[in-house]
Write an enzyme that holds these catalytic residues in place. Structure first.
Site, PDB file in Angstrom:
ATOM      1  N   SER A   1       0.799  -1.229   0.000  1.00 12.76           N
ATOM      2  CA  SER A   1       0.000   0.000   0.000  1.00 12.76           C
ATOM      3  C   SER A   1       0.833   1.281   0.000  1.00 12.76           C
ATOM      4  CB  SER A   1      -0.956   0.003   1.200  1.00 12.76           C
ATOM      5  OG  SER A   1      -0.238  -0.048   2.412  1.00 12.76           O
TER       6      SER A   1
ATOM      7  N   LYS B   1      -6.202   3.911   8.673  1.00 13.49           N
ATOM      8  CA  LYS B   1      -5.176   4.777   8.049  1.00 13.49           C
ATOM      9  C   LYS B   1      -5.611   6.240   8.052  1.00 13.49           C
ATOM     10  CE  LYS B   1      -3.299   1.206   4.957  1.00 13.49           C
ATOM     11  NZ  LYS B   1      -3.190   0.756   3.558  1.00 13.49           N
TER      12      LYS B   1
END
Length: 765
Positions: A671, A714
């Site tokens: 990611s 996140k």
């Protein structure tokens, strides 16, 4: 002569007996007889209940008797002793008042000098029958027989025998009515024959009853002796009593015929085996297990959605997905009446309340709760049990838990389902496939029981920290509900509403003794814990409470208020710090976002370009996947050098060093691809990256940005770090809705299709 009717009594000639009289007429007749010649006519009443008899109420044939003695008794009664003289027949009733007065024909028996043979034969027959009759009577009968046997007159013999018979008045009267002696003996003979036959039957019945009673008494006596001996030896009750008790319990269970028959057979087998044998112990344990299980016993569901919601909200803050699913289940139960138990899998980081929410669900639906931890379970027999052939065999933990639950429809929690192991003893996860399949668990077969047990009514809940290690077939049988970490706001509310009051109570503190300001709780959350859940938060609150409790006991300042200023006095120096965005936009420094098991975090990815020979150096404990993402980013940049105005030979003349701080922490995953690519382009083009922008996403060699996981955590980490704009792959657009509204308001979201989209937003123009 005067007449006295007698109730329930027949007097025969030559009999001496006494009786009591109390009626006025009878007393008047008695007094008149005493005044004349002491002679009175005695006859029997037809119905003893008649108090004022008339002519039709008594027999007209009776006995003429002489009064021998009179005795007055208390209560105006008179006891009379009389002797029968002869038979008499009333010819005429002269008057009824004040007493009965009548004319009587006296009838004397014929006296024989020589008895005719027939009469002799009848006398012998009657005597023999009377002897047999007396054999059925209690002691004293033989004395009567000796006095009767000496009688040589047939008429008197018949009268004496009849007076000693226990027969009805009507039957005695029939003998009294027989003036002919031969006829009298025949009637008496038939009467004796019938009575003897009746006595034989009575005797048979009495003998059978007595025999049965004697047998029962003997058994009872022997059982009592055995029980006394066993008590003396300290042994339990007899096996017979135990078997009877088990059979009664089995009947109450109302099992299907096939199961009932099998268990009954096992119970009866125990009777044929020596109690001291090893097999006897095995069978006994097996029977006790079977009878202890809740086959048809269940609790009634409380299907009140408002009350259930209230209970769930009381126990837990947030966790809306879980609460909604439970309320949906209850709604279907209310409409459909019955439903196969759902199998929910709560997946989330440690400390977010997965285990405790299962207890709340049980309380909300009014069911019993049982828990089985699967962490480290490696033996398949833990689930299904051992066969009875093994020494010390017991049922599996599922059946054991059902016994502890005491009902067939509990809430059953499988904790840590992602931590099941497997070795040479079998695969427990595969054994769970049958348990967690609503189509199969209706007839769950435990190796020990070898009887199908219905688990279809059980509401199974499993918990896991991650779905990665759960076998696919097992995961397919469960409905996965993600229980993500709490935001800072949620943690504050949980601490204020639940954790702090709980810890104050456990430490004996009152609200006036200790308060913590909201800023103090925020400081505790951010500076002393780093987690998705609230377990460490509760631990630190307990630490504060202990310090406060000590001060209260020592008599120091009574009231304690914890704030960010004095929190270090209670918990020491701050343990953690979260990254905050830098003051200036920097070249080669891009802000990425990462997911960790304790929540989200920000990554400041740094790239430095130095003269060299085209080496790529990656530091910061990057995993293989992350290194591959960096190499893919470099290859993409090389393919797009002209578009980005980068020297095409940079990979020959320059060395690139990509570093991610906090090098002691391992990092991996794809990611960070778009972030590393942006950082490298910033360094190569000497263009600063905006400090208030963070990004996440996997990249391809063509520069496409692919969706990644953990968006909620996140984004919350980015918000905590002061980020204003978040760049997300377009494929993650659906995940924005899961972000708390308070966080969404403060951020701007930009959706990316390619790396160029990220560069437009991130690089300072």
């Amino acid at each position: 002569m005067p007449l006295i009717p007698l109730r329930g009594l027949t007097v025969f000639p030559n009999m001496v007996l006494h009786f009591d009289i109390g009626r006025e007429k009878s007393i008047a007749a008695l007094e008149k007889a005493m005044m004349i010649n002491q002679m009175v006519f005695l006859t029997a009443q037809k119905d003893a209940e008649t108090d004022l008899p008339t002519k039709k109420d008594f027999y007209h044939i009776g006995t003429v008797a002489k009064i021998k003695q009179m005795l007055k008794l208390p209560g105006d009664n008179i006891r009379v002793l009389v002797e029968g003289v002869c038979r008499g027949e009333m010819c005429n009733l002269l008057k009824e008042v004040p007493y009965f007065k009548c004319e009587v024909d006296e009838i004397y028996d014929e006296r024989f000098e020589v008895l005719p043979p027939r009469i002799v034969a009848l006398m012998r027959t009657v005597l023999n029958e009377f002897e047999e009759y007396l054999s059925f009577t209690p002691k004293g009968g033989m004395d009567v027989l000796s006095s009767v046997a000496s009688e040589d007159q047939p008429g008197r013999l018949a009268d004496i025998i009849t007076s000693n018979l226990d027969v009805k008045i009507e039957e005695k009267q029939s003998i009294l009515n027989a003036f002919d002696i031969e006829e009298r003996l025949e009637i008496l003979g038939s009467l004796l024959s019938r009575e003897i036959e009746i006595l034989h039957i009575e005797n048979d019945i009495s003998t059978k009853v007595k025999t049965q009673m004697n047998k029962t008494q003997k058994e009872y006596y022997l059982r009592e002796q055995i029980r006394a001996i066993q008590e003396e030896l300290g042994q339990d009750e007899g096996i017979e009593d135990e078997i009877q008790k088990w059979l009664k319990q089995l009947k109450k269970l109302k099992l299907p015929a096939k199961l009932h028959e099998k268990v009954e057979k096992e119970i009866k087998r125990l009777n044929k085996i020596q109690p001291s044998s090893a097999e006897g112990g095995v069978i006994r344990t097996y029977i006790e297990w079977v009878l202890a299980l809740p086959w048809n016993k269940s609790t009634k569901d409380s299907i009140d959605l408002k009350e259930a919601k209230k209970i769930l909200d009381q126990d837990h803050y947030g966790l809306n997905k879980v609460k909604e699913r439970v309320l949906e289940y209850l709604a279907v139960m209310k409409l459909a009446g019955s439903m196969k138990g759902p199998i929910l899998c709560l997946v989330g980081p440690p400390g977010v309340g997965k285990t405790s929410v299962a207890k709340s669900i049980a309380r909300a639906v009014n069911r019993n709760f049982v828990r089985m931890s699967l962490g480290g379970v490696r033996d398949e027999a833990e689930i299904r049990g051992h066969r009875r052939t093994y020494i010390g065999a017991i049922p599996g933990r599922i059946v054991s838990a059902m016994k502890d639950a005491g009902s067939s429809n509990p809430v059953f929690l499988f904790d840590e389902v992602d931590k099941i192991g497997a070795d040479f003893r079998g695969d427990p996860a595969s054994a769970l496939l049958e348990v967690l399949d609503p189509e199969q668990n209706k007839e769950f077969m435990d190796h020990y029981l070898e009887l199908p047990f219905d688990l279809s009514k059980v509401m199974f809940i499993t918990t896991a920290n991650s779905t990665e290690t759960i076998p696919r077939p097992l995961l397919d049988r469960m409905e996965v509900i993600s229980v993500s970490g709490y935001t800072e706001e949620e943690k504050v509310k949980i601490a204020q509403k639940y954790l702090l009051p709980k810890q104050r109570k456990e430490h004996g503190l009152k609200e006036k003794d200790l308060t913590i300001s909201e800023d103090g709780i925020r400081s505790l959350i951010n500076d002393y814990t780093r987690e998705s859940g609230v377990r460490n938060l509760e631990r630190e609150l307990a630490n504060v409470c202990r310090k406060a409790a000590r001060q209260v006991v020592e008599g120091k300042d009574k009231k304690k208020r914890v704030t960010p200023r004095n929190i270090e006095h209670y918990l020491g120096k701050k343990r953690y710090h979260y990254d905050r965005i830098k003051d200036n936009d920097e070249i080669g420094v891009a802000t990425g976002m990462a997911w960790t098991i304790v929540g989200g975090d920000t990554l400041f990815i740094e790239t430095t370009v130095v003269p060299g020979t085209g080496k790529l150096v990656l530091t910061g404990q990057l995993g293989d996947v992350m290194q591959e993402s960096a190499k893919a980013g470099i290859s993409f940049i090389r393919s797009q050098c002209k578009e980005f105005s980068i020297n095409e030979d940079f990979y020959k003349e320059k060395d690139l060093h990509i570093h991610i701080p906090e090098g002691a922490t391992p990092k991996d995953g794809p990611s960070a691809g778009v972030t590393m690519c942006t950082s490298v382009i910033s360094a190569l083009t000497n263009t600063p990256v905006r400090k208030d922008v963070s990004m996440t996403g996997e990249i391809t060699l063509r520069g496409k940005v692919l969706p990644v996981g953990g968006i909620r955590e996140k984004v919350m980490a980015a918000h905590r770090a002061g980020i204003k704009k978040v760049l997300l792959p377009r494929g993650n657009e659906k995940d924005i809705e899961e972000i708390p509204s308070a966080v969404r308001k403060d951020l701007t979201f930009v959706l990316l299709d390619t790396v160029e989209d990220a560069l437009k937003e991130a690089l300072v123009k």
